[in-house]
Design a protein around this motif. Sequence first.
Motif, mmCIF file in Angstrom:
data_model
loop_
_atom_site.group_PDB
_atom_site.id
_atom_site.type_symbol
_atom_site.label_atom_id
_atom_site.label_comp_id
_atom_site.label_asym_id
_atom_site.label_seq_id
_atom_site.Cartn_x
_atom_site.Cartn_y
_atom_site.Cartn_z
ATOM 1 N N ASN A 32 0.842 -1.190 0.000
ATOM 2 C CA ASN A 32 0.000 0.000 0.000
ATOM 3 C C ASN A 32 0.880 1.245 0.000
ATOM 4 O OD1 ASN A 32 -2.437 -1.462 0.124
ATOM 5 N ND2 ASN A 32 -2.260 -1.650 2.342
ATOM 6 N N HIS A 53 -5.511 6.853 3.003
ATOM 7 C CA HIS A 53 -6.608 5.927 2.738
ATOM 8 C C HIS A 53 -6.691 5.597 1.252
ATOM 9 C CE1 HIS A 53 -11.245 5.162 2.931
ATOM 10 N NE2 HIS A 53 -10.571 4.045 2.774
ATOM 11 N N GLN A 54 -6.550 6.598 0.405
ATOM 12 C CA GLN A 54 -6.717 6.364 -1.028
ATOM 13 C C GLN A 54 -5.588 5.528 -1.628
ATOM 14 O OE1 GLN A 54 -6.234 9.616 -3.821
ATOM 15 N NE2 GLN A 54 -5.308 10.890 -2.251
ATOM 16 N N GLU A 56 -4.634 2.621 -0.329
ATOM 17 C CA GLU A 56 -4.804 1.238 0.094
ATOM 18 C C GLU A 56 -5.329 0.373 -1.054
ATOM 19 O OE1 GLU A 56 -7.370 1.019 3.466
ATOM 20 O OE2 GLU A 56 -6.155 2.381 4.689
ATOM 21 N N ASP A 64 -12.480 -1.888 4.129
ATOM 22 C CA ASP A 64 -11.786 -0.671 3.722
ATOM 23 C C ASP A 64 -11.381 0.153 4.949
ATOM 24 O OD1 ASP A 64 -10.940 1.245 1.772
ATOM 25 O OD2 ASP A 64 -12.707 2.433 2.276
ATOM 26 N N TYR A 96 -2.486 13.764 0.584
ATOM 27 C CA TYR A 96 -3.280 12.890 -0.281
ATOM 28 C C TYR A 96 -4.558 12.427 0.419
ATOM 29 C CZ TYR A 96 0.964 12.934 -3.043
ATOM 30 O OH TYR A 96 2.051 13.332 -3.779
ATOM 31 N N GLY A 97 -5.061 13.267 1.287
ATOM 32 C CA GLY A 97 -6.314 12.962 1.949
ATOM 33 C C GLY A 97 -6.117 12.245 3.271
#
Length: 240
Positions: A32, A53-54, A56, A64, A96-97
């Motif tokens: 990841n 998170h994005q 993964e 998720d 990246y969030g």
Amino acid sequence: MPENKWIQGADALNLLGTGSIEVIGRMPYSSNATLLVKIQGEGDEIAAIYKPHQGERPLWDFPDGLYQREVAAYRLSESLGWDLIPPTIIRYDAPYGVGSLQLFIDARFDEHYFTLMDRPELASTFIRFCVFDLIANNTDRKSGHILIDKNDHLWGIDNGLTFHEDSKLRTVIWEFGGAQIPEQDRELLRKNSSEISESLSELISEVELEALSRRIRYVISKKKLPELDPEYRPYPWPLV
């Protein structure tokens, strides 16, 4: 990269939560997205590991949001006062969030569990790691997921595959199977089981919380660590 050894505990958590984040690069050998970042604020700077998170990859057996389990592992360790997991938080305003931010450990990276397991002064901490992984239902305790810093403190990293409701324990730390679980640790589990559930309630599901409580009761009642089952070899892969 900045030195981290003087910034720990509450100071590290505060800087992780409020400092500005600069991405340095991607960590190697990670399935990841795992990013090394520099965090600056009020005259201090630290290095941290950011898992967005994005970044993964979907898994068939885990829901998720693995970054939340990284935080849950830290909170479990802190609820027991065990200091096994580096300070870890959720940051929503990261580059990246949303994702987890964990204090980077300035470790001796040529060392890992297989090079450390015969050091008698570390045995009690390894037993505690076994208890932790049993409770957290760690599915991925590789040798390289145990770090030792310059003060000989052991840390567990990469804790995203944890807290599943089904029994999935996979670890390389089987040399301590059958060892007595210290009574003080069992007593901590008795006293703090409610606090543990409360601190993890926003991070894992209700079913997983119930399974966590069952594992805690199991550890309290059994008194000894489980031994390796010759019919089922619960090792992660790769081992390191």
